[in-house]
Design a protein around this motif. Structure first.
Motif, short mmCIF file in Angstrom:
data_model
loop_
_atom_site.label_atom_id
_atom_site.label_comp_id
_atom_site.label_asym_id
_atom_site.label_seq_id
_atom_site.Cartn_x
_atom_site.Cartn_y
_atom_site.Cartn_z
N GLY A 35 -7.55 9.35 6.86
CA GLY A 35 -8.56 8.68 6.04
C GLY A 35 -8.19 8.62 4.57
N ASN A 36 -7.54 9.68 4.08
CA ASN A 36 -7.24 9.77 2.64
C ASN A 36 -5.92 9.10 2.27
N GLU A 37 -4.94 9.19 3.14
CA GLU A 37 -3.58 8.79 2.77
C GLU A 37 -3.18 7.40 3.26
N THR A 65 0.85 -1.21 0.00
CA THR A 65 0.00 0.00 0.00
C THR A 65 0.87 1.25 0.00
N SER A 77 -5.34 14.78 10.05
CA SER A 77 -6.58 14.95 9.30
C SER A 77 -6.58 14.15 7.99
N GLN A 78 -5.41 13.74 7.55
CA GLN A 78 -5.30 13.02 6.27
C GLN A 78 -5.28 11.49 6.43
N VAL A 125 -4.47 3.22 3.83
CA VAL A 125 -5.44 2.20 3.45
C VAL A 125 -5.81 1.40 4.69
N PHE A 134 0.35 11.42 -1.07
CA PHE A 134 -0.44 12.50 -1.65
C PHE A 134 -0.52 12.36 -3.18
N ASP A 135 -0.56 11.10 -3.63
CA ASP A 135 -0.66 10.77 -5.06
C ASP A 135 0.46 11.38 -5.90
N ARG A 175 1.55 5.05 1.50
CA ARG A 175 1.24 5.76 2.74
C ARG A 175 1.75 7.20 2.62
N TYR A 176 0.85 8.12 2.82
CA TYR A 176 1.17 9.55 2.78
C TYR A 176 1.99 9.96 1.56
#
Lengths: 507, 186
Positions: B42-44, A187, B39-40, B46, A192-193, A189-190
């Motif tokens: 949930g987004n960053e 996966t 805060s991130q 899995v 930000f795409d 992790r952080y």
């Protein structure tokens, strides 16, 4: 005996000898220049050593690490400016001796004490090797996880008055190690795409930013400090024999250096503090400490120079670096697929012994070089700050860019350089970030491996070594809180007694 | 190993560092960054259904960020207390010093961008000379010394140690024999 011969064979190669010589001599010179220091030099050289064989690269870096403090004593004693941060306490007694006209004696005391500390530490390392080789295989994932946790706890505790900042910075380091694609869970992790963060944040980028670039920014944005040209009389050998008259100071100080070096996260400052305090308490002339005491100078220098060899113990035996420089060296091992840890002692004992012997040799080279070249070295002490900043910036570029020719890496390193500058200016520690990054990565890895075998949290400490380390962690935390409580209580008592004294005076 | 030189007045100085009032700015900024990361989550990260929390991919980052938030909050509180108790330099002065350093960050990035275009050796010579001039060494001795450091760096790292730094785009304009030599060594 076979192991000894095999290790000597490793060291007898021309490239290893060259690395040892250039590391030891280069380390002394780097140490003598206030504002550079071994961390910056090692950070810059690190990518270049990736192309070398592990023994060559590590010998070069060990040479710098082990001999920089020898050189750092020169400006500390002659111009009251420590060459490396760990020589700060040397100014306390060294500079007053210079003002009394005893500079050669002070320098030779420092060289002799550094040499004694360094050799004592290497002897301890060699004597401890069989015990380590026996104990190390008993360290499984849980034990290494606990040892890394102990390192983290001690990093926070060791930063007196800055526990919260050190804790936050260490957690930031742990976070940095988690950024990117995680192979264990497949996966991201952080990230930000972004492509930039998908491959993770390289330790070298962070190290070069926090240590080298930040120092360049720091020096360039400051002013050149004019220092008087250091002068040196005759008698550079005078203090060497004198050191031997103080075994009562040398042995406990070097022992503190060894103990503090072995314990992850503690390092030179606590070793110096304890040895200096003990030397003062046991001295017949404690009033001289801080005013040019030879014993104070010996305590400080023998303690700090005993740390580098001892710091290699947790690195080699467990794969756990105790401070920033060994954390950097760990990456040299990894690049060459040599995994330091319990198996290294069994699979490559000659490699381990060769490193120990190299540590001993570099002390001899550094001492010999200093006795012959201290006078020419006085010139490098005078290099202006901002000029050093120009040089460090040029050298930092090689370190970052040669990693993977990435402009993004350079930008990231520059950003860490700014963070490092702020931390330096605020007197906040940089080391917890690096240790958090390295120890955090190790801990996550070992935790995942352990979780397969443990059923409940108590299983983590069900084995003797893990339980012992856990007990040390609990004792360290409890002891720390107790010392904080005692310090607060004595401060209150002192405040109350001073206010009652002032009331009586005014009455 | 720590990282800052400071004056030692007492042996205790080596383990207890002086305080700067601007630490509050750093404390608030780092805490805000930690809150942003929190805060991130949930987004960053899995989160796999049916997997225990300790085996989740996000377990370790959550531990790290939680530590940043908790230590960061206490850092702000302790800095406010110390700022009330201790005197020190004004915060604005310290912030200006940080801003001053940004100039050298720009210099560094300009150098980074110039190397792949102009080539390592030419870019380093120009950069060293210009930065030495900017740093106040406005005489032949200072500039030449900086250029010397630059050339020595290139020779040690690129020519001798053969670190991976590609040749500059400008080298393509050189005659074939010299081009190969320059790409390999400079």
């Amino acid at each position: 005996m076979d192991t000894l011969l095999a290790s000597l064979e490793i060291l007898a190669r021309w490239d290893v000898i060259l690395a040892l010589l250039s590391g030891a001599v280069g380390g002394v010179i780097i140490g003598a220049i206030p504002g550079v220091g071994p961390a910056i030099a090692i950070a810059i050289l690190l990518p270049a050593t990736y192309a070398m064989e592990p023994i060559v690269g590590l010998t070069l870096l060990l040479g710098i690490y082990g001999s920089a403090m020898f050189g750092g004593a020169i400006p500390a004693i002659l111009i009251n400016t420590p060459g490396t941060p760990v020589n700060a306490l040397t100014t306390y007694d060294g500079y007053p001796m210079t003002r009394r006209g005893e500079a050669p004696r002070a320098l030779s005391l420092a060289y002799g004490a550094s040499f004694a500390g360094g050799i004592f530490s290497v002897v301890c390392l060699i004597l401890l090797a069989p015990a380590l080789a026996a104990i190390a295989p008993n360290f499984g994932s849980r034990e290494i996880f606990m040892a890394a946790l102990l390192g983290m706890v001690l990093v926070v505790i060791a930063h007196r008055g800055q526990h919260m900042a050190a804790g936050a910075l260490m957690c930031f380091g742990v976070f940095l190690a988690t950024v990117g694609f995680h192979a264990g869970t497949l996966t991201k992790r952080y990230t930000f795409d972004t492509q930039m963060l998908s491959s993770g944040i390289d330790l070298i980028v962070v190290v070069l930013g926090l240590f080298a670039l930040s120092q360049a920014f720091y020096l360039l944005s400051g002013k050149d400090e004019r220092t008087a040209s250091p002068k040196l009389g005759k008698g550079l050998f005078s203090g060497l024999r004198e050191v031997m008259k103080y075994p009562r100071v040398v042995l406990p100080s070097a022992s503190f250096g060894v103990i503090m070096g072995i314990i992850p996260g503690v390092g030179e400052f606590l070793a110096q503090f304890f040895s200096y305090t003990l030397a003062q308490k046991t001295s017949k002339k404690p009033e001289l400490f801080g005013k040019g005491s030879p014993e104070g100078l010996i305590a400080s220098e023998s303690a700090n120079n005993a740390v580098p060899a001892a710091a290699m113990i947790p690195l080699l035996a467990l794969g756990i670096p105790g401070e920033a420089l060994t954390a950097m060296m760990l990456s040299v091992f990894y690049v060459h697929n040599v995994i330091p840890g319990p198996r290294l002692f069994q699979s490559q004992p000659e490699f381990v012994l060769a490193l120990y012997l190299a540590l001993g040799l570099l002390n001899i080279i550094a001492l010999a070089f200093l006795l012959g070249a201290t006078r020419p070295l006085l010139k490098v002490v005078e290099i202006p700050n901002r000029f050093l900043g120009v040089g460090i910036l040029i050298l930092s570029f090689v370190g970052v860019y040669s990693l993977r020719n990435s402009i993004t890496d350079c930008g990231l390193a520059a950003a860490f350089g700014m963070l490092g500058l702020m931390l330096r200016r605020l007197h906040l520690p940089i080391v917890p970030v690096i240790l958090g990054m390295v120890l955090g990565g190790i801990m996550e890895d070992k935790l995942r491996t352990s979780l397969i075998r443990v059923q409940s949290p108590i299983d983590f400490i069900s084995r003797p070594i893990a339980a012992t380390i856990f007990a040390i962690i609990v004792i360290a935390i409890a002891g720390h809180f107790f010392s904080l409580y005692r310090a607060r209580r004595s401060a209150r008592t002192a405040a109350a007694s001073s206010s009652s004294t002032s009331e009586q005076t005014s009455a | 190993m720590s990282d800052e030189q400071f004056e030692v007045h007492d042996a205790r100085d080596i383990i207890a560092r002086p305080h700067r009032r601007a630490e509050i700015v750093y404390g608030i900024a780092s805490f805000a960054f930690a809150i942003f990361l929190l805060s991130q989550i949930g987004n960053e990260l899995v989160w796999k259904a049916g997997t225990p929390f300790t085996k989740q991919p996000g377990f370790w980052p959550v531990i790290a960020i939680s530590g940043m938030v908790i230590f960061g909050a206490f850092e702000i509180v302790s800095t406010i207390r110390r700022n009330r108790r201790l005197e020190g330099e004004p915060i604005a002065g310290e912030l200006l010093r940080w801003l001053k350093a940004v100039e050298y960050l720009i210099w560094f990035m300009a150098y980074v961008i110039a190397v792949p275009q102009a080539g390592y050796l030419p870019a380093t010579i120009v950069f060293a000379a210009a930065l030495a001039w900017r740093a106040g060494y406005r005489n032949a001795k200072g500039v030449l010394a900086a250029v010397g450091v630059g050339i020595l760096t290139v020779v040690i790292f690129k020519s001798i140690l053969q670190v991976k730094i590609p040749g500059g785009a400008v080298y393509e304009l050189l005659p074939r024999g010299i081009r190969g030599f320059m790409i390999q060594y400079f």
